[in-house]
Design a protein around this motif. Structure first.
Motif, PDB file in Angstrom:
ATOM      1  N   SER A 427       0.822  -1.215   0.000  1.00  0.00           N
ATOM      2  CA  SER A 427       0.000   0.000   0.000  1.00  0.00           C
ATOM      3  C   SER A 427       0.852   1.259   0.000  1.00  0.00           C
ATOM      4  O   SER A 427       0.374   2.331   0.352  1.00  0.00           O
ATOM      5  CB  SER A 427      -0.930   0.000   1.224  1.00  0.00           C
ATOM      6  OG  SER A 427      -0.172  -0.088   2.426  1.00  0.00           O
ATOM      7  N   TRP A 428       2.136   1.125  -0.364  1.00  0.00           N
ATOM      8  CA  TRP A 428       3.082   2.237  -0.436  1.00  0.00           C
ATOM      9  C   TRP A 428       3.259   2.921   0.909  1.00  0.00           C
ATOM     10  O   TRP A 428       3.388   4.148   0.990  1.00  0.00           O
ATOM     11  CB  TRP A 428       2.670   3.243  -1.494  1.00  0.00           C
ATOM     12  CG  TRP A 428       2.735   2.664  -2.873  1.00  0.00           C
ATOM     13  CD1 TRP A 428       1.688   2.290  -3.646  1.00  0.00           C
ATOM     14  CD2 TRP A 428       3.921   2.359  -3.619  1.00  0.00           C
ATOM     15  NE1 TRP A 428       2.123   1.763  -4.836  1.00  0.00           N
ATOM     16  CE2 TRP A 428       3.499   1.796  -4.853  1.00  0.00           C
ATOM     17  CE3 TRP A 428       5.288   2.501  -3.375  1.00  0.00           C
ATOM     18  CZ2 TRP A 428       4.402   1.386  -5.824  1.00  0.00           C
ATOM     19  CZ3 TRP A 428       6.180   2.092  -4.341  1.00  0.00           C
ATOM     20  CH2 TRP A 428       5.743   1.545  -5.549  1.00  0.00           C
ATOM     21  N   PRO A 451      -0.448   5.533   3.812  1.00  0.00           N
ATOM     22  CA  PRO A 451      -1.746   5.337   4.462  1.00  0.00           C
ATOM     23  C   PRO A 451      -1.625   4.370   5.620  1.00  0.00           C
ATOM     24  O   PRO A 451      -0.940   3.357   5.547  1.00  0.00           O
ATOM     25  CB  PRO A 451      -2.626   4.762   3.353  1.00  0.00           C
ATOM     26  CG  PRO A 451      -1.666   4.088   2.435  1.00  0.00           C
ATOM     27  CD  PRO A 451      -0.386   4.870   2.496  1.00  0.00           C
ATOM     28  N   SER A 452      -2.270   4.681   6.711  1.00  0.00           N
ATOM     29  CA  SER A 452      -2.250   3.819   7.882  1.00  0.00           C
ATOM     30  C   SER A 452      -3.478   4.101   8.707  1.00  0.00           C
ATOM     31  O   SER A 452      -4.114   5.148   8.591  1.00  0.00           O
ATOM     32  CB  SER A 452      -0.979   4.055   8.702  1.00  0.00           C
ATOM     33  OG  SER A 452      -0.974   3.267   9.857  1.00  0.00           O
ATOM     34  N   SER A 453      -3.827   3.167   9.579  1.00  0.00           N
ATOM     35  CA  SER A 453      -4.945   3.332  10.498  1.00  0.00           C
ATOM     36  C   SER A 453      -4.401   3.641  11.870  1.00  0.00           C
ATOM     37  O   SER A 453      -3.437   3.036  12.323  1.00  0.00           O
ATOM     38  CB  SER A 453      -5.807   2.063  10.541  1.00  0.00           C
ATOM     39  OG  SER A 453      -5.029   0.969  10.924  1.00  0.00           O
ATOM     40  N   ALA A 470     -10.586   3.508  13.515  1.00  0.00           N
ATOM     41  CA  ALA A 470     -11.691   3.229  12.615  1.00  0.00           C
ATOM     42  C   ALA A 470     -11.380   3.591  11.179  1.00  0.00           C
ATOM     43  O   ALA A 470     -11.671   2.839  10.270  1.00  0.00           O
ATOM     44  CB  ALA A 470     -12.930   3.994  13.084  1.00  0.00           C
ATOM     45  N   GLY A 471     -10.770   4.779  10.947  1.00  0.00           N
ATOM     46  CA  GLY A 471     -10.595   5.240   9.585  1.00  0.00           C
ATOM     47  C   GLY A 471      -9.157   5.284   9.167  1.00  0.00           C
ATOM     48  O   GLY A 471      -8.256   5.329   9.996  1.00  0.00           O
ATOM     49  N   LYS A 472      -8.931   5.286   7.852  1.00  0.00           N
ATOM     50  CA  LYS A 472      -7.590   5.389   7.306  1.00  0.00           C
ATOM     51  C   LYS A 472      -7.343   6.815   6.836  1.00  0.00           C
ATOM     52  O   LYS A 472      -8.248   7.500   6.358  1.00  0.00           O
ATOM     53  CB  LYS A 472      -7.408   4.416   6.139  1.00  0.00           C
ATOM     54  CG  LYS A 472      -7.389   2.958   6.555  1.00  0.00           C
ATOM     55  CD  LYS A 472      -7.055   2.067   5.386  1.00  0.00           C
ATOM     56  CE  LYS A 472      -6.945   0.608   5.828  1.00  0.00           C
ATOM     57  NZ  LYS A 472      -6.589  -0.275   4.703  1.00  0.00           N
ATOM     58  N   SER A 473      -6.119   7.264   6.957  1.00  0.00           N
ATOM     59  CA  SER A 473      -5.756   8.608   6.536  1.00  0.00           C
ATOM     60  C   SER A 473      -4.298   8.602   6.114  1.00  0.00           C
ATOM     61  O   SER A 473      -3.554   7.676   6.417  1.00  0.00           O
ATOM     62  CB  SER A 473      -5.987   9.621   7.661  1.00  0.00           C
ATOM     63  OG  SER A 473      -5.202   9.295   8.782  1.00  0.00           O
TER      64      SER A 473
END
Length: 486
Positions: A427-428, A451-453, A470-473
């Motif tokens: 996922s780079w 990207p990571s959670s 909960a979300g990825k950013s």
């Protein structure tokens, strides 16, 4: 970079000749050292000291808006006299785990003496007192509140058995009246060289566990076995199982590891053959003639399988040169068809220091030592240009002291290394880490991008779960860690 206390614990294992590779928990240690490194997330300063051969202290201070830190103490009944403790002398490869070369299994009883560990005061007779066995105590207190206490008790029961007790206790918020969260992990390890067993019990959900590893080939405990003098490779198989009667939790996994041994990459030289005794030279030549190296590069292959979850993972690690290593990991789940691909590398760089002179100054070799020797009227062979020259002083210095200074200079120059590690996921998610020595300080600087959670957990393992993060950013982080020890 390893914590100073972790470095001392590794020195304790080496001093007691405990083989860390002969364990199922270390089956994928080679790939993890290259791929699963962590980057500092903020500025942290470590002040450590091995004040005596038996006692070490460490203080940590970190800040990123909120100041926190820790205080650590360690006591060992085994004197660590030969362990470098100054940050200017500690080899970087000891603090920055890289490609981990698996060693051939040996019988612990041949390399460990249970008798006296502590020297008697004033060399007094024992008077019937029983000698102490190898024991280590370690405690770390994390501040500020809510404080967390981590403690470790390690004792070598026999040449083949070792007992470990790890305690983790977290105190609640200042206004909370709840009891501290505490857990105890007990581990009994039995290592014979041919195989190893580990029995575990944790008070967290009353978890019972077992881990085992078996090495194929002759038994090192029996010297009568017919085996090659220098084995080239090692094949190991292991498994682990866990069960908790409280939460009805069951877990198990199995794995294989194939690794080349140091003898597979050793190339005999003419100098070593000429300087060796006749008997050893003949045996060495015969063994090398019959056992040609199977590979010019050390490598390690692993395969792990978790049947209950359907997870399959393979790793391949290769040391292309003494200063360059590559590793990759591929994971696949047969139930969900999810996959994972991670690749990484480490590059070591060695830089030369100026050589110290007898008066403490620094002098670089300018290639004119032959002229100075001729003007001083000295005779004899001229040392090579790459050797460390010693400037003449007003007072004559014994040759033994000059030789000691030259040896110390060579040792310090060889230890002045730095390493650059890079890790890239599918996922780079990229991590870069640089670790090296700056003056008298050991510095670790890293950056992460991708990207990571976000997930949070307590030091003792509580607070995490499937719903954490909960979300990825898209995130990026830069951190620096500085270690100074005396």
């Amino acid at each position: 970079m390893l914590d100073f206390m972790d470095y001392i614990q590794l020195a304790f294992a080496e001093a007691t000749n405990w083989n860390r590779d002969n364990s199922y928990s270390s089956l994928t240690a080679t790939a993890q050292s290259v791929l699963d490194f962590s980057t500092p997330e903020r500025l942290r300063v470590h002040l450590s000291s091995l004040s005596t051969p038996h006692f070490a202290t460490s203080y940590t201070l970190g800040t990123v808006g909120l100041i926190d830190g820790s205080v650590s103490y360690l006591f060992s009944t085994v004197p660590l006299d030969h362990t470098p403790s100054r940050s200017a002398l500690i080899p970087i490869r000891k603090l920055s785990p890289g490609y981990r070369q698996v060693q051939a299994p040996v019988a612990p009883i041949e390399n460990f003496r249970v008798d006296s560990i502590l020297d008697d005061l004033n060399h007094a007779p024992n008077h019937g007192r029983r000698s102490q066995k190898a024991t280590l105590f370690h405690a770390t207190l994390h501040l500020p509140p809510p404080t967390t206490l981590n403690a470790l008790f390690l004792r070598r029961i026999s040449p083949t058995m070792q007992l470990s007790l790890a305690v983790c206790s977290t105190r609640g918020p200042p206004l909370s009246k709840s009891a501290p969260q505490a857990s105890l992990l007990t581990q009994l390890s039995h290592n014979t060289g041919k195989y190893s067993n580990e029995y575990l019990f944790s008070t967290d959900n009353a978890l019972f566990g077992w881990r085992g590893l078996w090495n194929f080939g002759p038994d090192p405990r029996n010297p009568a076995n017919t085996r090659p003098a220098h084995p080239l490779s090692l094949l190991s198989a292991g498994a682990e199982a866990y069960y908790s009667p409280v939460s009805s939790l069951i877990g198990m996994s199995t794995g294989l590891r194939f690794s080349t041994l140091p003898a597979a990459t050793d190339v005999p030289s003419s100098t070593s053959t000429s300087t060796a005794p006749p008997s050893s030279s003949s045996s060495s030549s015969s063994s090398n003639a019959g056992n040609n190296p199977i590979s010019t590069f050390p490598y390690t292959l692993t395969l792990t399988l978790t049947p209950l979850t359907g997870s399959l993972s393979t790793t391949y690690s290769l040391r292309a040169s003494p200063n360059l290593a590559f590793s990759s990991r591929f994971g696949f789940n047969v139930y969900s068809w999810e996959s994972e691909m991670v690749a990484g590398m480490e590059l070591w760089r060695k830089s030369r220091r100026a050589s110290p002179t007898p008066n403490g100054a620094l002098e670089a070799d300018d290639g004119l030592e032959w002229a100075r020797r001729k003007m001083r009227g000295e005779t004899g062979p001229v040392p090579p240009l790459s050797s460390f020259s010693v400037k003449a002083a007003a007072d004559p210095i014994p040759s033994t002291k000059v030789a000691g200074l030259a040896t110390s200079a060579v040792t310090q120059a060889e230890e002045n290394e730095s390493v650059l590690k890079i890790r890239v996921g599918q996922s780079w998610n990229v991590r870069l880490l640089w670790e090296g020595r700056v003056k008298e300080l050991l510095v670790s600087a890293g950056v992460g991008l991708g990207p990571s959670s976000f997930a949070s957990s307590l030091p003792c393992g509580g607070g995490g779960g499937a719903g954490a993060g909960a979300g990825k950013s898209y995130w990026h982080g830069v951190g620096v860690s500085v270690l100074y020890s005396s």
